[in-house]
Design a protein around this motif. Structure first.
Motif, PDB file in Angstrom:
ATOM      1  N   UNK A 137       0.837  -1.203   0.000  1.00  0.00           N
ATOM      2  CA  UNK A 137       0.000   0.000   0.000  1.00  0.00           C
ATOM      3  C   UNK A 137       0.872   1.254   0.000  1.00  0.00           C
ATOM      4  N   UNK A 138       1.917   1.249   0.822  1.00  0.00           N
ATOM      5  CA  UNK A 138       2.793   2.412   0.918  1.00  0.00           C
ATOM      6  C   UNK A 138       3.533   2.661  -0.405  1.00  0.00           C
ATOM      7  N   UNK A 139       4.043   1.579  -1.004  1.00  0.00           N
ATOM      8  CA  UNK A 139       4.730   1.725  -2.286  1.00  0.00           C
ATOM      9  C   UNK A 139       3.779   2.260  -3.365  1.00  0.00           C
ATOM     10  N   UNK A 140       2.550   1.782  -3.371  1.00  0.00           N
ATOM     11  CA  UNK A 140       1.576   2.245  -4.362  1.00  0.00           C
ATOM     12  C   UNK A 140       1.297   3.741  -4.198  1.00  0.00           C
ATOM     13  N   UNK A 141       1.247   4.203  -2.956  1.00  0.00           N
ATOM     14  CA  UNK A 141       1.018   5.632  -2.702  1.00  0.00           C
ATOM     15  C   UNK A 141       2.227   6.443  -3.189  1.00  0.00           C
ATOM     16  N   UNK A 142       3.413   5.924  -2.952  1.00  0.00           N
ATOM     17  CA  UNK A 142       4.623   6.604  -3.434  1.00  0.00           C
ATOM     18  C   UNK A 142       4.592   6.724  -4.956  1.00  0.00           C
TER      19      UNK A 142
END
Length: 275
Positions: A137-142
């Motif tokens: 999820x964090x990588x996708x937001x980045x």
């Protein structure tokens, strides 16, 4: 004991060092033999895909090196910390370039703010095939943030497998990228002169008195510099025949330099002692 042959340099001997240590320490480590074997099998595939024998568009290491310029900024999940650190070190030693690493979770609280100003950093996302839901999820937001702000980035995924397989194969792939980047910038990856300088200075400090005066320290620097010149002359000048025994042709007692000819005598002969 077991002796492991060094191939070129410690950084180039990573895989042979690692697998020898794993086999020796295996009885004491919570690692399955199948995990070690599977990682080696995957490594063979990674080597064939990214080596100089495959300089094609399918070579992930080459593609990454061709894209990289400026300062690589490597984001990683906690489990791939070792691969990220090794990549940073390899870029610094092989390509002689600056590199930054940041935990993707920690960067969400501070590091990402630096992206608001134009810079030379090139974001690289190191990702595991089965990262946790929160990490994905964090990588996708980045990625969304980079796209919305027109920031070019790259993603590098680990292979499938156990944690040893993922880390070792990522390290191998990224090591190749650092070598290709060195070649692209016409940089010799072998010498590490700055490290040699620090080691030399540390060795000298360990073998000399910590209470040396400032003058003595400066004199030692001068001696080191002059001795380096002598060493270069011996290597590069085929006709270098003077002072082979003493090292210096001219000696000077005041600065503790021994030579074949005393400089003090020349001073007196030319009547320039006062200078």
């Amino acid at each position: 004991h077991r002796q492991v042959k060094k191939n070129h340099s410690p950084r180039a001997s990573f895989s042979s060092f690692l697998y020898t240590m794993l086999m020796v320490l295996k009885p004491m480590l919570p690692i399955k033999n199948t995990d070690i074997i599977n990682s080696m099998k995957k490594l063979e595939f990674t080597q064939k895909k990214n080596s100089v024998e495959n300089l094609t568009s399918k070579n992930t290491s080459l593609n990454l090196a061709e894209w990289m310029d400026g300062i690589p900024l490597i984001y990683y999940p906690y489990g791939l910390n070792a691969a990220a650190t090794r990549f940073k070190n390899s870029l610094q030693e092989n390509a002689k370039t600056h590199a930054i690493i940041e935990d993707v979770i920690e960067a969400s609280h501070n590091g990402i703010v630096a992206m608001e100003k134009p810079s030379d950093v090139k974001p690289i996302l190191l990702r595991g095939k089965d990262d946790s839901k929160k990490t994905k999820e964090r990588f996708d937001i980045f990625k969304e943030y980079f796209k919305e702000n027109n920031l070019d980035f790259r993603e590098i995924f680990s292979v499938d497998g156990n944690i040893i397989t993922k880390i070792v194969n990522l390290i191998y792939l990224l090591d190749y990228a650092s070598i290709y980047m060195a070649i692209k910038s016409k940089t010799d990856p072998s010498p590490v002169n700055s490290i040699d300088y620090i080691k030399k200075r540390l060795k000298w400090k360990l073998t000399t008195n910590d209470k040396m005066s400032e003058a003595d320290l400066e004199l030692k620097k001068l001696h080191d510099k002059l001795n380096n010149h002598i060493e270069e002359q011996s290597k590069n000048w085929k006709s270098f025949v003077y002072a082979k025994q003493n090292g210096f042709y001219q000696g000077y007692d005041e600065i503790k330099i021994n030579g074949c000819r005393p400089t003090e005598k020349r001073f007196r002969r030319y009547k320039i002692e006062k200078y």
